[in-house]
Structure formats: C-alpha cells, structure tokens
Design an enzyme around this catalytic site. Structure first.
Site, PDB file in Angstrom:
ATOM      1  N   THR B  17     -53.061  54.056  71.418  1.00  0.00           N
ATOM      2  CA  THR B  17     -54.115  55.073  71.524  1.00  0.00           C
ATOM      3  C   THR B  17     -53.608  56.464  71.142  1.00  0.00           C
ATOM      4  OG1 THR B  17     -53.583  55.309  73.859  1.00  0.00           O
ATOM      5  CG2 THR B  17     -55.409  53.846  73.318  1.00  0.00           C
ATOM      6  N   GLY B  18     -52.308  56.607  70.936  1.00  0.00           N
ATOM      7  CA  GLY B  18     -51.764  57.912  70.539  1.00  0.00           C
ATOM      8  C   GLY B  18     -52.040  58.183  69.058  1.00  0.00           C
ATOM      9  N   GLU B  98     -37.580  59.324  68.089  1.00  0.00           N
ATOM     10  CA  GLU B  98     -36.364  60.128  67.934  1.00  0.00           C
ATOM     11  C   GLU B  98     -36.110  60.818  69.266  1.00  0.00           C
ATOM     12  OE1 GLU B  98     -34.836  63.506  64.737  1.00  0.00           O
ATOM     13  OE2 GLU B  98     -36.898  62.856  64.746  1.00  0.00           O
ATOM     14  N   GLU B 210     -24.248  57.021  55.636  1.00  0.00           N
ATOM     15  CA  GLU B 210     -24.072  58.443  55.932  1.00  0.00           C
ATOM     16  C   GLU B 210     -22.704  58.602  56.581  1.00  0.00           C
ATOM     17  OE1 GLU B 210     -27.124  59.645  58.658  1.00  0.00           O
ATOM     18  OE2 GLU B 210     -28.702  59.511  57.166  1.00  0.00           O
ATOM     19  N   HIS B 249     -29.530  63.987  61.803  1.00  0.00           N
ATOM     20  CA  HIS B 249     -29.346  62.732  62.509  1.00  0.00           C
ATOM     21  C   HIS B 249     -28.225  62.876  63.533  1.00  0.00           C
ATOM     22  CE1 HIS B 249     -31.097  60.017  59.113  1.00  0.00           C
ATOM     23  NE2 HIS B 249     -32.028  60.481  59.922  1.00  0.00           N
TER      24      HIS B 249
END
Lengths: 356, 290
Positions: B17-18, B98, B210, B249
């Site tokens: 629902t977000g 995140e 990375e 990150h």
C-alpha cells in the site's frame, strides 16, 4: 565510522570498564595545563589516527616541557591526509601485560565474532595470534562463552577479563556497533585490567551528520544525497553510487580532476535542479558533468531540472549532460531548448568535460 | 532459462500500500512477473490495482501459493518483514531498502541461511530475467534484452549501464542480479557464479564490482580452483575513490585491511579474469570471450 576515543572511553566507563584519567586537548597550553593536573607523568596521543604505536605517535612525557614538545609535534600533523586537531592526554599506566579484546561483525559468514589475545603493536602488524569465537547475533554471547575464549587465549586475569568482555559485548549489542575494540587493555600495578584505547565503530547509515562540517556536504546530506569533495575542477552530478564512482574513475583516467562524488539516487527534476544549484556554489569548476541513467525516474523531468538551472543561474562553467534510460528522447528535446546537446555515449561526455 | 527465477515464481509485495510498493507491483506485473498478492497489516481484504492484500505473509501464502516476496517497507521494518516471510515458507526474498541497521542486516542474512531461503540484497535494485520476462524489485526493464550474458552487480545503476551496453552489442542478458551496495549481502557473487555455471543459457559472466569487501576475490579463487569454467569478465568502480571515505554505498569503503582496487586486480590477474577499466573496454573483453 569510528567515534572519538574520548567518547568511546566515556561509554566504557559507564559500563564499568576501567579507563585512565584523561582529557581531550586542542592546544599546547591546554596540554601543559592538563599535565599539571595529572601529576608527574602522562601519555599523549593524537585522536582519530590508526596505528599510533607503530607510527611512533604515543608519547610518554614526564615534565611540562616534554608535554609541550610532544603536543606541539603532534598538533597539525598530517597523517595520510588526516590532520591532527586534537590530542588525548592521560595518566600513564605502566602495564606489565597487554591484551587485545574485540567484538566485530563478520560479513561473509553473517556472524558476530568475539576476539581475544595478546595485544599491542603486534595486532596492528597482524602478527599476534588471536582467539576467535563466532556466534549468531540471535543466539547472543554469554559468560560461559567469554570464559572459554579467555581460557583459549591463555589470559590469566580470568574474572577481570570476563567482566570486561561482557562489558564490551553489551556496548557492541546496544549500540548496534560494527566493531568495539580495546587495543591494548593493560594489566596495571594493582593487577587489574584497564582500557588504554577505545575503538567503537558505529553504523554510519544510522548516524549521519556528526562529522559533516563542510557547507555543501551538509546541505547535500540534508537532502539524503551522498557527497564527498575531492578537490578537482570537474563537478559531478550522478544518479546511483556505482555509476558515480565509475564516472569519477573515467574522468581521472582521461586526465581530468573530479571536484566531487555525488550520488543523487533516483532523483526527480526538482531534486536535480537543487543539486546543480548547491554544487555550483562550490566554485572553482571548469565544467559540470551530469550523468544520469533513468530507472525509476524520467529523463524528461530531469532535463527540465537542468534547463531551469542553466536559465536561472547562468553558470560560468561548461555543462555536459549524458542521459540514458527512461524517456530519453523527450529529455533530449528539453535540453536542446537551452542549447545543450545530450551525449548518448558516456565516454564522449567524459572527454568533453575534461577538454572544457 | 536463467537463474533463480522461473515460470512458477509467484511474488507477494510486502508493503504494497506504500508509494514504492504499489508503483512496483504494477511495473512488475506489466513486465510479466506473477504478482499474486500484497501484504499490509490492517489492510487485509482490500486490493491495490487488482492485487489482493492480506494482513500477514502466511495468509497471503495460503491463499496464493506465493513462493517469493519483495520488501517495499521502511528500513526499520525490513528485518521483521524478512523474518515473517522466511517463517511463512517463502524461499526467495528481495530486499530493496537502504539504510537498514547493520545488526539487522546480519540477522536477516543469517536467518535466510538457517531457513534455506535465498535473500537478494539488502539495498538492491533486484533481479531480472529478460528471457522469461520476470523481474522482482525496481530494475528498469527497458534496457534489458534476452541473451547470453549473466550479470552480477553491486550497483543498480551500473547494472543498467552495463546491461544496456550488452543489449546494444547484440549479446543480451540471461539473468541480472543486484547483490546490493551494503557491506553484508544475502546472495553473494560467488553463489551467483555457481548458478550461472550450471545455467545453459548463460555463456559468459560479467561481474560488476566495486571497492570494498571480498566478493570479487572469492570469485577469483573459485575460478583459480576450476569451479567456474565459463568465461568471467569483470568491471570495477572506485579506482580513484579517496581512501577511507564512504562513496554512497556503505559497502564501498577501503578500510586499509582489504578491499582495495589493487588487491582485487591482483586476484583477477592471478585467476586470469580479464577486467575492463572502462565500460567500453569491458564490452570489448566480453566480445573477445564469446
């Protein structure tokens, strides 16, 4: 992110871990004044520097003159790009033995690890033999495990070490820390353990603003954007951390000097406008490279943000745009209205920014 | 047929629902993913754009036979949402949030391993199979095309960048997986490479790495040990990142005790894995391997 040694020691003290009496000082005069308060001998160390023992940056002083000399030598020192701006001066502890204790997260096994052994410079050099006990965070760590670890590490001061280990475990758990480390914990004249250093590395995703001093960095942080000034003259505006790092690499390899790292994530047109405005206030830029790969967001809206920035601020540096992804054709048309041609190809955009 | 996803992948959206949950329920459905339900405590019985909403993951699983879930929930709620999914028998959880607290992330990963489930992320754009037309997460499907290259990436945007170049070069992708940009991750490069090795559609593996961590080194040692025989090509970002600074990150940080570009390059060289210093060079290296 490591919290300051003085703050770490204050947390240790609250948990009943013994620490030497000490103070943080910022000037030579303060160091001398605190030396008087501490008596006839003290130790002086720079705050926020790793591997101090190995670097010869732990100074034992036994007079006001020596305290003044040592603090004058350390203040302002540049260690790997980090300038020493404060010192810790504390009572001297003559340790008959030095131990290492730590709790840390082990990312590849997704476990926590308790570590104990002989401490000091050997640990910094990676030469010490340390005992490790891995455990699930859900299972926790108890007194029994602590005593098994102490036995395996051959630590004679069992009761003391047990209390100390449980103390740092509590800090590790309660603060959700990445690492809590004591190197070294000394055995003092009374035969008791005392923490001569305190490293508490907290989760930087949960604490953001403490160390952000610079104006531009602080303003970007407030918007939830990640910004690092790098000192060059090509401003970078990117969506996504990976793409931002890759762009920074490509500019450097092409002989240019990036001004900054900036990750706007999935930014919209208004956000992009604002980011360009904030970055342009940094000054000393010959070009700004906007590199966006639209995933969730739309190139046309972001192009609108660039156009508004160019028309409102009339920047005195070159604007290079490379957009790809969602709605790129309409984005290109918006850019053309303010005389900017989109580079379809990242390598050519980088070259244009470097040649500016 | 690619890895991890298949025709029977049935997905529920936790937090449907977000804003992000409802939006990506639609983008996933439009692409072809079987989004069979959503979860939001207190909103059971409603629907979001035709997708039925349940109060709990178990109710959703009972009603829909879902076997996968995606977490579009706030970072502070992510651990509980993941644990609820594992307890309800969900075998694949994709975690985009995140800034989840580190201890929660570690607990999430260890819970996935204990329950024998696959966790992708956290801090991931998700996973996409352009051959099946199935994706879970918020990967923009327009830049992907069916093909032969399996991609594992720590960054979302770099995964889009490299996939679009594979598509432009006519190579296409079998499956692309974002492992997430945090220091800890569920599915790691090494596990994804094992799956690609077994997958008949994947002809070559592209690692988009990375600075920071040890995932790239782990793959290099697997190649060295002969566990991966398919061609592996790598691209890595962060060569010019300043030491000790977090570059967006949380996982991309060189700590001084490992994770530097030099260590990764040395590991790749030892294993004979070609690596590109730019995206363009990486495409050329992949083409040479084909």
């Amino acid at each position: 992110m490591n919290i300051k040694e003085t703050d770490g020691k204050a947390i240790f003290k609250k948990e009943g871990i013994r620490i030497p009496m000490g103070f943080e000082v910022f000037t030579v005069a303060e160091a001398v004044q605190r030396f008087r308060a501490l008596g006839s001998s003290a130790v002086i160390k720079p705050i926020g520097i790793k591997g101090r023992g190995k670097r010869g940056l732990v100074s034992f002083v036994s007079s006001e003159d020596e305290a003044a000399d040592a603090s004058a030598r350390m203040l302002g020192l540049n260690v790997d790009g980090h300038v020493v701006d404060s010192l810790i001066i504390e009572e001297r502890v003559d340790a008959s033995k030095e131990y290492y204790f730590a709790f840390s997260l082990d990312f590849s096994s997704a476990k926590a690890v308790a570590i104990a052994g002989n401490g000091g410079i050997n640990v910094e050099d990676g030469k010490a033999s340390l005992e490790r006990h891995y455990f699930d965070l859900d299972d926790g760590f108890g007194v029994e495990e602590a005593h098994r670890l102490i036995e395996a590490a051959g630590i004679a001061e069992r009761e003391e070490a047990g209390r100390l280990i449980m103390g740092i475990y509590k800090i590790f758990r309660d603060y959700g820390a990445e690492t809590v480390e004591i190197n070294p914990a000394g055995v003092d004249r009374s035969g008791k353990l005392i923490a001569l250093d305190a490293v508490i590395s907290v989760d930087s995703t949960q604490i953001r603003t403490n160390e952000v001093k610079d104006g531009i960095e602080a303003r970007m942080w407030k918007k939830g954007w990640s910004y690092v000034d790098i000192g060059g003259d090509i401003g970078l505006v990117c969506s996504g951390a990976g793409l931002a790092m890759a762009t920074l690499d490509m500019i450097s390899m092409a002989g240019g000097k990036p001004a900054n790292f900036l990750d706007l994530a999935q930014v919209d047109g208004d956000g992009l406008y604002e980011a360009c405005c904030i970055l342009s206030e940094r000054g000393s830029m010959k070009a700004m490279l906007v590199n966006l790969f639209a995933g969730l967001n739309r190139c046309d809206e972001m192009a609108e943000g660039v156009r508004r920035f160019v028309e409102d601020r009339k920047p005195g540096f070159k604007i290079v745009v490379r957009m790809a992804g969602n709605m790129v054709r309409s984005g290109e048309n918006v850019l053309l209205r303010c005389g900017i041609r989109n580079f379809a190809d990242l390598e050519s955009a980088v070259k244009a920014a470097v040649d500016a | 047929m690619g890895i991890i996803l298949n025709k029977d992948t049935k997905v529920i959206v936790q937090g449907i629902t977000g804003r992000a949950g409802s939006m990506h329920a639609i983008t996933m459905l439009e692409y072809g993913t079987r989004v069979v339900g959503g979860v939001r405590p207190g909103a059971g019985g409603k629907d979001v754009n035709g997708v039925p909403v349940f109060d709990t993951v178990s109710e959703a699983v009972d009603a829909t036979d879902a076997n996968s879930s995606v977490l579009f929930v706030p970072p502070a709620a992510a651990l509980d949402a993941a644990l609820e999914a594992f307890n309800a028998g969900i075998k694949l959880v994709v975690a985009p949030p995140e800034n989840i607290p580190l201890h929660s992330e570690v607990r999430m990963v260890s819970a996935a391993r204990r329950s024998g489930a696959v966790l992708i992320g956290p801090n991931t754009a998700g996973i996409i199979d352009p051959m099946l037309k199935v994706k879970i997460g918020f990967v923009p499907n327009a830049v992907f095309s069916p093909g032969k290259i399996g991609i594992a990436s720590r960054s979302g945007t770099l995964m889009y960048e490299m996939a679009s170049r594979m598509s432009e070069a006519g190579l296409g992708e079998s499956t692309c997986v974002g492992v997430g940009g945090d220091p800890v991750q569920g599915l790691r490069f090494s596990q994804i490479c094992r799956l690609f090795e077994e997958d008949s559609d994947t002809k070559a593996i592209l690692l988009v790495g990375e600075i920071g961590g040890s995932q790239e080194e782990e793959v290099a040692s697997m190649v060295l040990d002969g566990l991966i025989k398919k061609p592996v090509v790598a691209y890595m970002a962060g060569r010019y990142a300043p030491m000790g600074r977090k570059m967006g990150h949380a996982g991309a940080i060189v700590s001084g005790s490992g994770g530097s570009i030099e260590e990764k390059v040395a590991a790749f060289k030892k294993a004979g894995i070609p690596f590109g210093s730019t995206p363009r060079e990486t495409v050329r290296l992949i083409e040479e391997e084909m």
